[in-house]
Design a protein around this motif. Structure first.
Motif, PDB file in Angstrom:
ATOM      1  N   ILE A   1      44.268  14.150  65.395  1.00 43.38           N
ATOM      2  CA  ILE A   1      45.482  14.599  64.713  1.00 43.38           C
ATOM      3  C   ILE A   1      46.539  13.511  64.833  1.00 43.38           C
ATOM      4  O   ILE A   1      46.770  12.983  65.922  1.00 43.38           O
ATOM      5  N   GLN A   2      47.197  13.182  63.742  1.00 51.83           N
ATOM      6  CA  GLN A   2      48.275  12.197  63.767  1.00 51.83           C
ATOM      7  C   GLN A   2      49.545  12.857  64.290  1.00 51.83           C
ATOM      8  O   GLN A   2      50.064  13.782  63.653  1.00 51.83           O
ATOM      9  N   PRO A   3      50.067  12.427  65.440  1.00 53.29           N
ATOM     10  CA  PRO A   3      51.250  13.109  65.973  1.00 53.29           C
ATOM     11  C   PRO A   3      52.532  12.694  65.261  1.00 53.29           C
ATOM     12  O   PRO A   3      52.681  11.564  64.807  1.00 53.29           O
ATOM     13  N   LEU A   4      53.458  13.646  65.186  1.00 61.11           N
ATOM     14  CA  LEU A   4      54.805  13.399  64.683  1.00 61.11           C
ATOM     15  C   LEU A   4      55.770  13.958  65.712  1.00 61.11           C
ATOM     16  O   LEU A   4      55.805  15.167  65.943  1.00 61.11           O
ATOM     17  N   LEU A   5      56.533  13.089  66.346  1.00 58.88           N
ATOM     18  CA  LEU A   5      57.464  13.542  67.378  1.00 58.88           C
ATOM     19  C   LEU A   5      58.650  14.264  66.755  1.00 58.88           C
ATOM     20  O   LEU A   5      59.265  13.781  65.804  1.00 58.88           O
ATOM     21  N   GLY A   6      58.964  15.410  67.304  1.00 57.81           N
ATOM     22  CA  GLY A   6      60.102  16.182  66.826  1.00 57.81           C
ATOM     23  C   GLY A   6      60.032  17.606  67.336  1.00 57.81           C
ATOM     24  O   GLY A   6      59.087  17.994  68.029  1.00 57.81           O
ATOM     25  N   THR A   7      61.049  18.395  66.970  1.00 59.11           N
ATOM     26  CA  THR A   7      61.095  19.803  67.352  1.00 59.11           C
ATOM     27  C   THR A   7      61.397  20.645  66.122  1.00 59.11           C
ATOM     28  O   THR A   7      61.719  20.117  65.043  1.00 59.11           O
ATOM     29  N   LEU A   8      61.351  21.949  66.289  1.00 55.65           N
ATOM     30  CA  LEU A   8      61.668  22.849  65.187  1.00 55.65           C
ATOM     31  C   LEU A   8      63.139  22.795  64.795  1.00 55.65           C
ATOM     32  O   LEU A   8      63.514  23.302  63.728  1.00 55.65           O
ATOM     33  N   ASP A   9      63.961  22.191  65.628  1.00 53.78           N
ATOM     34  CA  ASP A   9      65.380  22.045  65.290  1.00 53.78           C
ATOM     35  C   ASP A   9      65.660  20.801  64.456  1.00 53.78           C
ATOM     36  O   ASP A   9      66.788  20.610  63.995  1.00 53.78           O
ATOM     37  N   ASP A  10      64.656  19.951  64.246  1.00 51.72           N
ATOM     38  CA  ASP A  10      64.823  18.707  63.488  1.00 51.72           C
ATOM     39  C   ASP A  10      64.527  18.964  62.014  1.00 51.72           C
ATOM     40  O   ASP A  10      63.431  18.684  61.508  1.00 51.72           O
ATOM     41  N   GLY A  11      65.512  19.512  61.329  1.00 51.78           N
ATOM     42  CA  GLY A  11      65.302  19.912  59.948  1.00 51.78           C
ATOM     43  C   GLY A  11      64.851  18.795  59.037  1.00 51.78           C
ATOM     44  O   GLY A  11      63.982  18.986  58.176  1.00 51.78           O
ATOM     45  N   GLU A  12      65.426  17.606  59.194  1.00 56.32           N
ATOM     46  CA  GLU A  12      65.054  16.494  58.323  1.00 56.32           C
ATOM     47  C   GLU A  12      63.616  16.050  58.574  1.00 56.32           C
ATOM     48  O   GLU A  12      62.886  15.700  57.634  1.00 56.32           O
TER      49      GLU A  12
ATOM     50  N   GLU B   1      53.489  12.701  75.727  1.00 52.31           N
ATOM     51  CA  GLU B   1      52.273  13.198  76.378  1.00 52.31           C
ATOM     52  C   GLU B   1      51.485  14.105  75.432  1.00 52.31           C
ATOM     53  O   GLU B   1      50.252  13.998  75.322  1.00 52.31           O
ATOM     54  N   LYS B   2      52.197  14.982  74.739  1.00 53.36           N
ATOM     55  CA  LYS B   2      51.523  15.858  73.796  1.00 53.36           C
ATOM     56  C   LYS B   2      51.028  15.074  72.579  1.00 53.36           C
ATOM     57  O   LYS B   2      50.001  15.427  71.983  1.00 53.36           O
ATOM     58  N   ALA B   3      51.745  14.022  72.232  1.00 52.43           N
ATOM     59  CA  ALA B   3      51.289  13.165  71.133  1.00 52.43           C
ATOM     60  C   ALA B   3      49.928  12.563  71.453  1.00 52.43           C
ATOM     61  O   ALA B   3      49.025  12.535  70.606  1.00 52.43           O
ATOM     62  N   GLU B   4      49.754  12.090  72.678  1.00 49.37           N
ATOM     63  CA  GLU B   4      48.471  11.520  73.068  1.00 49.37           C
ATOM     64  C   GLU B   4      47.377  12.575  73.077  1.00 49.37           C
ATOM     65  O   GLU B   4      46.228  12.309  72.707  1.00 49.37           O
ATOM     66  N   ALA B   5      47.722  13.793  73.496  1.00 47.75           N
ATOM     67  CA  ALA B   5      46.728  14.867  73.556  1.00 47.75           C
ATOM     68  C   ALA B   5      46.209  15.223  72.168  1.00 47.75           C
ATOM     69  O   ALA B   5      45.008  15.458  71.989  1.00 47.75           O
ATOM     70  N   VAL B   6      47.088  15.268  71.170  1.00 49.73           N
ATOM     71  CA  VAL B   6      46.622  15.612  69.832  1.00 49.73           C
ATOM     72  C   VAL B   6      45.954  14.420  69.148  1.00 49.73           C
ATOM     73  O   VAL B   6      44.998  14.602  68.385  1.00 49.73           O
ATOM     74  N   ARG B   7      46.439  13.226  69.423  1.00 46.31           N
ATOM     75  CA  ARG B   7      45.811  12.037  68.840  1.00 46.31           C
ATOM     76  C   ARG B   7      44.357  11.928  69.270  1.00 46.31           C
ATOM     77  O   ARG B   7      43.479  11.517  68.487  1.00 46.31           O
ATOM     78  N   ALA B   8      44.089  12.302  70.515  1.00 52.09           N
ATOM     79  CA  ALA B   8      42.715  12.257  71.023  1.00 52.09           C
ATOM     80  C   ALA B   8      41.796  13.211  70.281  1.00 52.09           C
ATOM     81  O   ALA B   8      40.568  13.090  70.351  1.00 52.09           O
TER      82      ALA B   8
END
Length: 300
Positions: free
Chosen positions: A45-56, A35-42
């Protein structure tokens, strides 16, 4: 340029990302949900799914970018380590977002007179000691072949430019005023926060990206007001007669939580953005907090 921004669906990160997109940059934004990916894409902004815990995920995104803006959390050490290690030796900048509660005083709604600029020594409260230590760790990477810079906003107001439209303190005060039929502050409300409009803040990020030296730290403010002054303006804006209400700290904590009350709504945080003006030529131009509350965006 290619820019990676954490917090791209939030208030600060979303506003900075939108400003950079408008300036012609290619922005990738970290988001936690489709949902947030669609909000930023609009918003370009190119969305990248992940969290701050996803170090890689963070490492790969930082490698691929020319610039990294960390606006998702002022306190997530593991994310900062992943980003800095990825940028080490590259010469690339990391613009990290802190917050001026690092100089905050737990004053229970009373005024204090201490004012800090970037050269004033800080002895943080226990609640902010880890953030101050993280800031020092980030700036130490100036010796590791990258360009760490910290922007440290005070109370931010105004409508955001991205998917996250609202800041923290003023919307909390307005929401409570609507609920009670009268604005209310914690304790006497004489505690003072420096403040900055989101429009001016995003220009500071752009200047920091462009020309801030490695290891720089910048407060962001363009004036200051007490919480009581903000509440008086909210009453005028909403058409509520009479003065605002003074809540006990216990009442305020029941509304906002103990930590938010003690370290934000009832504390003092008075700073001066000396270096941003002197080193970067930052010239904030937006409306002041009281005028913005009474006449502009919060009327909605």
């Amino acid at each position: 340029m290619k820019i990676f921004c954490t917090g791209a669906s939030g208030y600060i990160g979303g506003s900075v990302a939108a400003h950079l997109v408008a300036a012609g940059h290619q922005v990738t934004g970290l988001v936690r949900s489709p949902e947030k990916a669609e909000a930023v894409r609009a918003r370009g902004i190119q969305p990248l799914l992940g969290t701050l815990d996803d170090g890689e995920v963070l490492t790969q995104a930082a490698w691929a970018a020319d610039i990294v803006v960390n606006a998702a959390s002022a306190d997530h050490r593991d994310a900062v380590v992943a980003l800095l290690d990825a940028l080490s030796g590259s010469g690339k900048p990391l613009i990290h977002t802190s917050g001026s509660s690092i100089v905050g005083t737990r004053a229970r709604g009373e005024r204090t007179d201490a004012v800090f600029d970037e050269d004033t020594p800080v002895t943080p409260s226990p609640a902010r000691a880890a953030r101050v230590a993280l800031n020092e760790f980030i700036l130490s990477y100036r010796d590791e072949g990258c360009r760490p810079v910290i922007v440290c906003p005070s109370l931010i107001y105004g409508i955001g430019h991205g998917a996250g439209r609202d800041s923290v303190q003023v919307p909390l005060l307005i929401k409570l005023a609507r609920k009670r039929g009268n604005a209310a502050h914690a304790g006497p409300g004489e505690n003072i926060w420096s403040n900055v409009h989101i429009d001016d803040l995003v220009t500071l990020y752009a200047l920091a990206i462009e020309k801030a030296p490695a290891g720089s730290f910048y407060f962001a403010e363009n004036g200051e007001n007490s919480m009581r002054e903000a509440c008086v303006a909210i009453n005028r804006m909403l058409g509520f007669a009479g003065p605002p209400t003074a809540m006990s700290i216990q009442e305020a904590a029941a509304e906002w939580g103990e930590g938010t009350t003690e370290d934000t709504m009832a504390s003092n945080s008075r700073v001066r953005a000396k270096r941003a003006r002197d080193e970067l030529g930052w010239q904030p131009k937006a409306r002041g907090l009281i005028e913005e509350i009474e006449q502009e965006c919060y009327r909605e």
